[in-house]
Write a protein that holds these residues in place. Structure first.
Motif, PDB file in Angstrom:
ATOM      1  N   GLY A  47       6.846   1.490  14.265  1.00  0.00           N
ATOM      2  CA  GLY A  47       6.359   0.526  13.277  1.00  0.00           C
ATOM      3  C   GLY A  47       6.475  -0.885  13.811  1.00  0.00           C
ATOM      4  O   GLY A  47       5.595  -1.729  13.605  1.00  0.00           O
ATOM      5  N   MET A  48       7.552  -1.149  14.531  1.00  0.00           N
ATOM      6  CA  MET A  48       7.736  -2.449  15.169  1.00  0.00           C
ATOM      7  C   MET A  48       6.806  -2.583  16.374  1.00  0.00           C
ATOM      8  O   MET A  48       6.075  -3.577  16.518  1.00  0.00           O
ATOM      9  N   THR A  76      18.201  -5.624  13.149  1.00  0.00           N
ATOM     10  CA  THR A  76      17.433  -5.804  11.916  1.00  0.00           C
ATOM     11  C   THR A  76      16.479  -6.987  12.066  1.00  0.00           C
ATOM     12  O   THR A  76      16.499  -7.701  13.065  1.00  0.00           O
ATOM     13  N   GLY A  86      14.261  -3.333  14.508  1.00  0.00           N
ATOM     14  CA  GLY A  86      13.671  -2.016  14.304  1.00  0.00           C
ATOM     15  C   GLY A  86      14.196  -0.977  15.271  1.00  0.00           C
ATOM     16  O   GLY A  86      13.897   0.213  15.141  1.00  0.00           O
ATOM     17  N   TYR A  87      14.990  -1.409  16.252  1.00  0.00           N
ATOM     18  CA  TYR A  87      15.553  -0.494  17.243  1.00  0.00           C
ATOM     19  C   TYR A  87      17.069  -0.493  17.128  1.00  0.00           C
ATOM     20  O   TYR A  87      17.680  -1.552  16.939  1.00  0.00           O
ATOM     21  N   GLU A 126      12.959  -6.755  11.377  1.00  0.00           N
ATOM     22  CA  GLU A 126      11.581  -6.428  11.739  1.00  0.00           C
ATOM     23  C   GLU A 126      10.548  -6.917  10.730  1.00  0.00           C
ATOM     24  O   GLU A 126       9.400  -7.184  11.098  1.00  0.00           O
ATOM     25  N   ASP A 127      10.939  -7.071   9.464  1.00  0.00           N
ATOM     26  CA  ASP A 127       9.979  -7.542   8.460  1.00  0.00           C
ATOM     27  C   ASP A 127       9.544  -8.982   8.715  1.00  0.00           C
ATOM     28  O   ASP A 127       8.464  -9.394   8.285  1.00  0.00           O
ATOM     29  N   ARG A 173      10.423   4.042  12.578  1.00  0.00           N
ATOM     30  CA  ARG A 173      10.916   2.661  12.529  1.00  0.00           C
ATOM     31  C   ARG A 173      10.608   1.926  13.828  1.00  0.00           C
ATOM     32  O   ARG A 173      10.135   0.794  13.824  1.00  0.00           O
ATOM     33  N   ARG A 174      10.855   2.598  14.962  1.00  0.00           N
ATOM     34  CA  ARG A 174      10.615   1.959  16.257  1.00  0.00           C
ATOM     35  C   ARG A 174       9.131   1.670  16.470  1.00  0.00           C
ATOM     36  O   ARG A 174       8.754   0.554  16.852  1.00  0.00           O
TER      37      ARG A 174
END
Length: 260
Positions: A181-182, A63, A58-59, A65-66, A178-179
């Motif tokens: 969210g993680m 990849t 996510g940073y 993060e899901d 995105r960041r």
């Protein structure tokens, strides 16, 4: 500084790793904001160590993060990255959220981490000293939360870009979604995932560093970490806020070199 990538098995996550410097291995785990532009702490550390700084899923260009759902997943991910990097008995340094992750790693895999440095780590919650909610903050509010010297902090965060410029704000919000969210998986709504009950398991020689003027995570949390970790030393650095390593990189480097 240069970047390379490694692919973790069996998840297939592609992890961006920033590297710089020569010397003894040092693993650096970033906070919720990721790496700052031209990060002064990484530059200072790289003057004496071989710094290896993976970015969490996510940073940056990392990849996966899901597949990371909670604190245990994040900790095991970090341990997988550590194993994949094949470092030689590194000093493990973590700032804020990265300090929380580093402490969890040392608690879970306490025979694998012998040297630990926590820079204003998250992970505990004291009702009398609540931690500010970074998820509700706009960009212009962050320098005052993270730095003792707000003006200098703003320049570090943005490389001189106007934080109220609409184009900067648009790009920042997309990247930050995105960041955070993680980060939200382990920090929201409060950064307490039971770490306090596991700190006793840490056997690593541990340095805890706090900025005396930290308004995001008050310095009293440093005392709580020190009480809970047996082989620990607490160092407070004057004229420094939460981003203690970026604001006072030379002082943090000095503390690490003297302790380890």
């Amino acid at each position: 500084m240069k970047s390379r990538f490694l692919t973790l098995k069996p998840s297939g996550a592609r992890i961006q790793v920033v590297e710089a410097g020569k010397g003894k291995d040092l693993l650096y785990l970033h906070g919720a904001g990721g790496h700052m532009p031209n990060d002064p702490l990484l530059a200072a550390l790289a003057s004496k160590y071989r710094v290896v700084a993976p970015l969490l899923p996510g940073y940056g260009q990392s990849t996966g993060e899901d597949g990371v759902r909670d604190m245990l997943d994040v900790t095991l991910h970090a341990l997988d990255v550590l194993e994949a990097l094949k470092l030689k008995k590194p000093i493990v340094v973590g700032h804020s959220m990265g300090g929380m992750i580093a402490a969890e790693m040392a608690a879970i895999a306490h025979t694998e981490i012998a040297k630990l440095c926590l820079l204003a780590p998250a992970g505990l919650w004291l009702d009398d000293h609540p931690i500010a909610d970074i998820f509700s903050k706009l960009p212009y509010e962050l320098p005052g939360l993270l730095f003792h010297d707000r003006e200098a902090g703003q320049k570090l965060l943005t490389s001189g870009v106007n934080m109220e410029d609409p184009e900067f704000l648009k790009e920042f919000l997309v990247m930050n979604a995105r960041r955070l969210g993680m980060a939200g998986k382990i920090l929201f709504p409060i950064p307490d995932r039971g770490l306090g009950q596991r700190l006793y398991r840490i056997t690593a020689k541990t340095l805890i560093v706090w900025g005396r003027e930290d308004v995001l995570i008050p310095p009293v949390y440093g005392d709580a970490f020190k009480r809970a970790i047996s082989k620990s030393r607490l160092v407070r650095i004057a004229k420094a806020g939460h981003a203690v390593g970026q604001e006072r990189p030379a002082a943090v480097l000095k503390a690490i070199r003297e302790f380890f």
